[in-house]
Enzyme design. Structure first.
Site, PDB file in Angstrom:
ATOM      1  N   LYS A  22      20.043  33.545  30.116  1.00 36.73           N
ATOM      2  CA  LYS A  22      19.871  32.079  30.057  1.00 36.73           C
ATOM      3  C   LYS A  22      18.436  31.719  29.688  1.00 36.73           C
ATOM      4  CE  LYS A  22      19.100  29.527  33.926  1.00 36.73           C
ATOM      5  NZ  LYS A  22      17.923  28.651  33.734  1.00 36.73           N
ATOM      6  N   ASN A  23      17.494  32.329  30.380  1.00 33.67           N
ATOM      7  CA  ASN A  23      16.102  31.924  30.172  1.00 33.67           C
ATOM      8  C   ASN A  23      15.531  32.418  28.850  1.00 33.67           C
ATOM      9  OD1 ASN A  23      16.218  30.595  32.551  1.00 33.67           O
ATOM     10  ND2 ASN A  23      14.881  31.971  33.697  1.00 33.67           N
ATOM     11  N   CYS A 118      12.086  18.618  40.775  1.00 35.11           N
ATOM     12  CA  CYS A 118      13.405  19.116  41.130  1.00 35.11           C
ATOM     13  C   CYS A 118      13.338  19.753  42.513  1.00 35.11           C
ATOM     14  CB  CYS A 118      13.928  20.094  40.091  1.00 35.11           C
ATOM     15  SG  CYS A 118      13.077  21.648  40.120  1.00 35.11           S
ATOM     16  N   ARG A 123       7.189  20.923  39.356  1.00 33.92           N
ATOM     17  CA  ARG A 123       7.283  21.495  38.016  1.00 33.92           C
ATOM     18  C   ARG A 123       6.514  20.681  36.974  1.00 33.92           C
ATOM     19  NH1 ARG A 123      12.969  24.551  37.712  1.00 33.92           N
ATOM     20  NH2 ARG A 123      11.708  25.949  36.469  1.00 33.92           N
ATOM     21  N   PRO A 124       5.180  20.634  37.140  1.00 36.06           N
ATOM     22  CA  PRO A 124       4.359  19.878  36.191  1.00 36.06           C
ATOM     23  C   PRO A 124       4.326  20.548  34.819  1.00 36.06           C
ATOM     24  CG  PRO A 124       2.970  21.127  37.702  1.00 36.06           C
ATOM     25  CD  PRO A 124       4.387  21.325  38.149  1.00 36.06           C
ATOM     26  N   ASP A 310      12.989  34.044  40.914  1.00 39.73           N
ATOM     27  CA  ASP A 310      14.426  33.759  40.800  1.00 39.73           C
ATOM     28  C   ASP A 310      15.278  34.754  41.591  1.00 39.73           C
ATOM     29  OD1 ASP A 310      13.890  31.588  39.248  1.00 39.73           O
ATOM     30  OD2 ASP A 310      14.486  32.479  37.347  1.00 39.73           O
ATOM     31  N   ARG A 402      25.209  26.407  36.132  1.00 35.98           N
ATOM     32  CA  ARG A 402      24.099  26.302  35.174  1.00 35.98           C
ATOM     33  C   ARG A 402      23.672  27.675  34.669  1.00 35.98           C
ATOM     34  NH1 ARG A 402      19.205  24.505  37.772  1.00 35.98           N
ATOM     35  NH2 ARG A 402      18.472  25.400  35.830  1.00 35.98           N
TER      36      ARG A 402
HETATM   37  C1  UD1 Z   1      10.844  29.523  34.096  1.00 28.47           C
HETATM   38  C2  UD1 Z   1      12.298  29.864  34.321  1.00 28.47           C
HETATM   39  C3  UD1 Z   1      12.645  29.787  35.799  1.00 28.47           C
HETATM   40  C4  UD1 Z   1      11.691  30.633  36.616  1.00 28.47           C
HETATM   41  C5  UD1 Z   1      10.239  30.302  36.291  1.00 28.47           C
HETATM   42  C6  UD1 Z   1       9.244  31.224  36.964  1.00 28.47           C
HETATM   43  C7  UD1 Z   1      13.305  29.114  32.255  1.00 28.47           C
HETATM   44  C8  UD1 Z   1      14.197  28.138  31.576  1.00 28.47           C
HETATM   45  N1  UD1 Z   1      13.105  28.918  33.563  1.00 28.47           N
HETATM   46  O1  UD1 Z   1      10.661  28.175  34.507  1.00 28.47           O
HETATM   47  O2  UD1 Z   1      13.985  30.265  35.972  1.00 28.47           O
HETATM   48  O3  UD1 Z   1      11.901  30.387  37.997  1.00 28.47           O
HETATM   49  O4  UD1 Z   1      10.035  30.414  34.864  1.00 28.47           O
HETATM   50  O5  UD1 Z   1       9.531  32.539  36.672  1.00 28.47           O
HETATM   51  O6  UD1 Z   1      12.819  30.043  31.664  1.00 28.47           O
HETATM   52  N2  UD1 Z   1       3.155  25.119  36.599  1.00 28.47           N
HETATM   53  C9  UD1 Z   1       2.063  24.296  36.681  1.00 28.47           C
HETATM   54  N3  UD1 Z   1       1.708  23.605  35.570  1.00 28.47           N
HETATM   55  C10 UD1 Z   1       2.392  23.697  34.392  1.00 28.47           C
HETATM   56  C11 UD1 Z   1       3.508  24.558  34.320  1.00 28.47           C
HETATM   57  C12 UD1 Z   1       3.860  25.263  35.453  1.00 28.47           C
HETATM   58  O7  UD1 Z   1       1.440  24.176  37.720  1.00 28.47           O
HETATM   59  O8  UD1 Z   1       2.013  23.020  33.422  1.00 28.47           O
HETATM   60  C13 UD1 Z   1       3.589  25.854  37.810  1.00 28.47           C
HETATM   61  C14 UD1 Z   1       4.968  25.369  38.277  1.00 28.47           C
HETATM   62  O9  UD1 Z   1       4.845  24.233  39.076  1.00 28.47           O
HETATM   63  C15 UD1 Z   1       5.468  26.549  39.060  1.00 28.47           C
HETATM   64  C16 UD1 Z   1       4.832  27.735  38.310  1.00 28.47           C
HETATM   65  O10 UD1 Z   1       3.785  27.217  37.516  1.00 28.47           O
HETATM   66  O11 UD1 Z   1       4.974  26.491  40.366  1.00 28.47           O
HETATM   67  C17 UD1 Z   1       5.807  28.476  37.428  1.00 28.47           C
HETATM   68  O12 UD1 Z   1       6.308  27.609  36.444  1.00 28.47           O
HETATM   69  P1  UD1 Z   1       6.725  28.084  34.997  1.00 28.47           P
HETATM   70  O13 UD1 Z   1       6.336  29.509  34.803  1.00 28.47           O
HETATM   71  O14 UD1 Z   1       6.261  27.077  34.019  1.00 28.47           O
HETATM   72  O15 UD1 Z   1       8.311  28.024  35.110  1.00 28.47           O
HETATM   73  P2  UD1 Z   1       9.336  27.378  34.087  1.00 28.47           P
HETATM   74  O16 UD1 Z   1       8.963  27.727  32.691  1.00 28.47           O
HETATM   75  O17 UD1 Z   1       9.590  25.962  34.435  1.00 28.47           O
END
Ligand code: UD1
Length: 423
Positions: A22-23, A118, A123-124, A310, A402
């Site tokens: 999925k990811n 969420c 999730r910023p 995850d 999902r």
């Molecule tokens: C992706 C995965 C999700 C997984 C996560 C971490 C997909 C579609 N989803 O989510 O299943 O749980 O990686 O392995 O691939 N953060 C910030 N600022 C930002 C972006 C992120 O602070 O601009 C923080 C988030 O709040 C979170 C952490 O970084 O605490 C990890 O987020 P991120 O790696 O971005 O996860 P996703 O890409 O949303």
């Protein structure tokens, strides 16, 4: 609302085949917008999130043909695209933000209404935006303060970018945008997940020049245009990990086909610490937990190659029945212990303190009415239900839909007693 009814099941045995990731497929589908030629994506899992991404691409102007039987999606984005992602779709899936880089390249303009935080945290996306600004995009700050990303760029130019945290989504958005920008981008402290490597492989096939994906420094030399290609998506490591734990928690013996053991080193290491036998076979990975009891261990989630966040809740299900106490520390998301309350309804007696959960272990779980609080937490309570006395009724299973293809069918195929009820 649909529900799962899970009954205590004996040791799971047999074989299960893992679906496409999925990811990995979500960013790859978003990246098809970068080419004006047709792209064919294979081994696409039939999942709700994939369906939402396909509808998003269609709403942006791409022709999308989904063949769920052949697990194939064909995208043709040769025509005029639209710059604005509809809120109705974005609110269903936060990964919709992945189209941001592609829209900026194709349209010079992207508008995405952000949904609120969420269940697992805020999730910023400030890192995605930091990267795009460094490439020359301007973001309307007034609209951003109202939750709307309105990004514009006449042209994007390569730059050096350092991510304060190795965000998966930010790395993907920046790679996509930089690969068709003018000049070279060096992305430091990049995420190293296998899904990043799969995206880079896909983009490189299309004509991109990306080096270092899978390490913390990625070099992207911008090119002028992409061609259309076909691509097989990697297997889903989290689905594989979930079935490994399903075998372990039930004291089973299951052959897991179509998984890449290298993508699950941390999970395999932890299963072995718990006393589970994990052996490589020609046709898959065999997980054998016939020797009981499961032994406790501690876990700390980290960006890849650390233990995946995850897998935190599915593994916690195993630790509730392990002999002895365990500590789980969640460092990736700030609020990812929603499942603890559900495990406790089943008698797990887990306590949390900030980022730590203390699991006493050795519990005989009791079936209860529980909620799938998010995608992975939903799978986790199903795993707990497999060893709980009586019936576990899992509601809000749309979360599980999902991300797990044919979850009940696959579990039943290895002997689990689980039923889906569509009320
Ligand atoms: C992706 C995965 C999700 C997984 C996560 C971490 C997909 C579609 N989803 O989510 O299943 O749980 O990686 O392995 O691939 N953060 C910030 N600022 C930002 C972006 C992120 O602070 O601009 C923080 C988030 O709040 C979170 C952490 O970084 O605490 C990890 O987020 P991120 O790696 O971005 O996860 P996703 O890409 O949303």
């Amino acid at each position: 609302m649909a529900k799962f009814l899970v009954q205590k099941s004996g040791p799971l045995t047999g074989e299960v085949t893992i679906s496409g990731s999925k990811n990995a497929v979500l960013p790859i589908l978003a990246a098809t917008l970068l080419s004006k030629e047709e792209c064919v994506i294979k081994d696409v899992p039939a999942l709700r999130d994939v369906d939402v991404m396909c509808r998003l691409l269609e709403s942006l102007g791409a022709n999308v043909d989904v063949d769920t039987v052949k697990h194939r999606v064909t995208v043709n984005a040769s025509g005029e695209l639209c710059s604005e992602a509809p809120y109705d779709l974005v609110k269903m899936m936060r990964a919709s933000i992945l189209v941001l880089g592609a829209l900026l390249i194709r349209q010079g303009h992207a508008v995405i209404h952000l949904p609120g935080g969420c269940a697992i945290g805020e999730r910023p996306i400030e890192l995605h935006l930091k990267g795009l600004r460094a490439l020359g995009a301007t973001i309307d700050e007034e609209l951003l303060s109202h939750g709307i990303v309105d990004a514009k760029a006449d042209k994007l130019t390569g730059n050096d970018i350092y991510l304060d945290f190795p965000s998966v989504g930010a790395t993907e958005v920046i790679i996509m945008a930089a690969s068709l920008a003018e000049g070279t981008t060096i992305l430091e402290n990049a995420a190293q997940e296998p899904e990043i490597v799969d995206l880079a492989n896909f983009l490189n096939k299309m004509g991109a020049r990306i080096k270092g994906a899978g390490t913390d420094t990625i070099k992207i030399e911008g090119v002028q245009e992409f061609k259309g290609v076909a691509h097989h998506v990697i297997p889903d490591r989290i689905e594989a990990g979930t079935f490994m734990v399903a075998a372990a928690i039930t004291g089973g013996n299951v052959l897991i086909r179509n998984m890449v053991p290298n993508h699950l080193k941390a999970v395999i290491a932890k299963l072995k610490e718990c006393g589970v036998q994990v052996t490589m076979a020609d046709d898959g990975v065999r997980v054998c937990a016939e020797k009981q009891p499961i032994v406790s261990t501690d876990i700390k989630t980290l960006p890849y190659p650390g233990f995946p966040t995850d897998m935190q809740s599915p593994f916690m299900a195993l630790l509730t029945v392990a002999k002895g106490p365990s500590v789980v520390i969640e460092t990736v998301f700030e609020n990812r212990f929603m499942h603890v309350g559900e495990f406790n309804r089943m008698g797990a007696n887990i306590k949390t303190d900030g980022k730590a959960a203390i699991i006493p272990g050795g519990k005989s779980l009791q079936g209860a009415q529980v909620v799938a609080t998010d995608l992975r937490a939903g799978a986790a309570v199903v795993l707990a239900g497999l060893v709980a006395e009586g019936t576990t009724e899992v509601s809000q299973i749309y979360h599980i839909d999902r991300g797990y293809e044919n979850f009940t069918e696959k579990l039943r195929g290895i002997g689990a007693n689980i039923m889906r009820i569509d009320e």
